[in-house]
Design a protein around this motif. Structure first.
Motif, PDB file in Angstrom:
ATOM      1  N   LYS A 223      -6.218   8.048   0.937  1.00 49.48           N
ATOM      2  CA  LYS A 223      -4.939   8.731   0.722  1.00 49.48           C
ATOM      3  C   LYS A 223      -3.792   7.724   0.718  1.00 49.48           C
ATOM      4  CE  LYS A 223      -4.137  12.515   3.057  1.00 49.48           C
ATOM      5  NZ  LYS A 223      -4.055  13.444   4.220  1.00 49.48           N
ATOM      6  N   GLY A 224      -3.822   6.802   1.664  1.00 46.74           N
ATOM      7  CA  GLY A 224      -2.759   5.803   1.761  1.00 46.74           C
ATOM      8  C   GLY A 224      -2.716   4.874   0.569  1.00 46.74           C
ATOM      9  N   ALA A 225      -3.866   4.677  -0.071  1.00 49.30           N
ATOM     10  CA  ALA A 225      -3.939   3.789  -1.230  1.00 49.30           C
ATOM     11  C   ALA A 225      -3.655   4.518  -2.545  1.00 49.30           C
ATOM     12  CB  ALA A 225      -5.322   3.137  -1.297  1.00 49.30           C
ATOM     13  N   GLY A 226      -3.324   5.806  -2.459  1.00 46.77           N
ATOM     14  CA  GLY A 226      -3.033   6.577  -3.668  1.00 46.77           C
ATOM     15  C   GLY A 226      -4.257   6.947  -4.473  1.00 46.77           C
ATOM     16  N   LEU A 227      -5.432   6.955  -3.835  1.00 47.00           N
ATOM     17  CA  LEU A 227      -6.680   7.223  -4.546  1.00 47.00           C
ATOM     18  C   LEU A 227      -7.160   8.662  -4.397  1.00 47.00           C
ATOM     19  CD1 LEU A 227      -8.511   3.886  -3.655  1.00 47.00           C
ATOM     20  CD2 LEU A 227      -7.522   4.540  -5.866  1.00 47.00           C
TER      21      LEU A 227
END
Length: 268
Positions: free
Chosen positions: A96-100
């Motif tokens: 989630k933090g990596a935008g995936l």
């Protein structure tokens, strides 16, 4: 002039056909398959739920079962998935933090907890948690990066902080570890094959087909860890509506009953 016109039309036709000729996967070609990356501990339950989904829709399901940390690495390196289901919030939060991930689609759909598993005949006589520190006991657990291994280490720490187990309990237990595996499936296999005396696994891992090979030793709630299982759509999901249908099935009464059959707990 006619030759120029025909050449332009021919070039346009070739450009339009290029994706198919080059084997590029278009949205249309991807529309009949749902790709699901799921934690290894979900293999049995998801296999059954996937069969129901396929029967109820015109979609096929392609599962990739592995340790959550391995699935996370695969996605970070460009592997494609429509739906992602992990045995740990830690790895889901990293994606989630990596935008995936499609963050708004992520939620916890079930819970699990750990148990000690021993070979059916229990040759080492493992009957309680204190037996883990006995000299010569062969213990297998997951690596610290795989959720089941992380949870096992948390349990060992909890026991070590209880005066009933003694100040050197953790040291003795860690000295008895003979291997650390990258998936819970490997932990269960080693115990079932009697390559280890005891292992840390999920309650859900003692399935019907393994009941003749392994037994469980309960870990009391005050020492146990509740494992949250989050799922969601990947940011690259080409089939969000169909992916949501699969997740809705997991959360339905029918899906919940299958998860409970495999030893998972409903979300409180």
């Amino acid at each position: 002039m006619m030759n120029c016109t025909m050449s332009a039309l021919l070039l346009a036709a070739l450009l339009c056909a290029a994706p198919a000729c080059l084997g590029v996967q278009t949205d249309e070609s991807a529309a009949d398959e749902l790709v699901v990356f799921a934690a290894a501990s979900l293999t049995g339950a998801f296999g059954e739920i996937g069969g129901i989904y396929e029967n109820d829709t015109d979609m096929s399901v392609a599962f990739n079962f592995d340790g959550s940390q391995s699935l996370r690495t695969q996605i970070e390196n460009g592997a494609y998935a429509d739906v992602v289901a992990f045995a740990s919030n830690k790895h889901m939060n990293a994606l989630k933090g990596a935008g995936l991930m499609n963050n708004s689609s992520v939620s916890v759909f079930t819970e699990n907890k750990l148990a000690l598993i021993v070979p059916r005949e229990n040759p080492a006589g493992i009957n309680n948690l204190s037996d883990l520190a006995r000299p010569g006991v062969k213990i297998v657990l997951g690596t610290k990066d795989v959720p089941v291994g992380d949870y096992a280490l948390q349990i060992i720490d909890k026991l070590a902080n209880d005066s009933a187990y003694g100040p050197d309990f953790k040291e003795k237990v860690m000295a008895n570890i003979i291997s650390q595996e990258t998936t819970v499936s490997f932990v269960v296999t080693k115990v079932a094959l009697r390559e280890a005396d005891v292992g840390f696994a999920y309650v859900s891992d003692v399935t019907e087909d393994l009941a003749s090979k392994v037994d469980q030793v309960e870990i009391p709630d005050q020492f146990n860890v509740i494992a949250d299982y989050p799922m969601g759509l990947s940011a690259e999901c080409r089939n969000p509506a169909r992916g949501q249908e699969f997740m809705d099935l997991l959360k339905s009464e029918e899906g919940g009953a299958i998860l409970e059959k495999y030893g998972f707990d409903p979300v409180a």
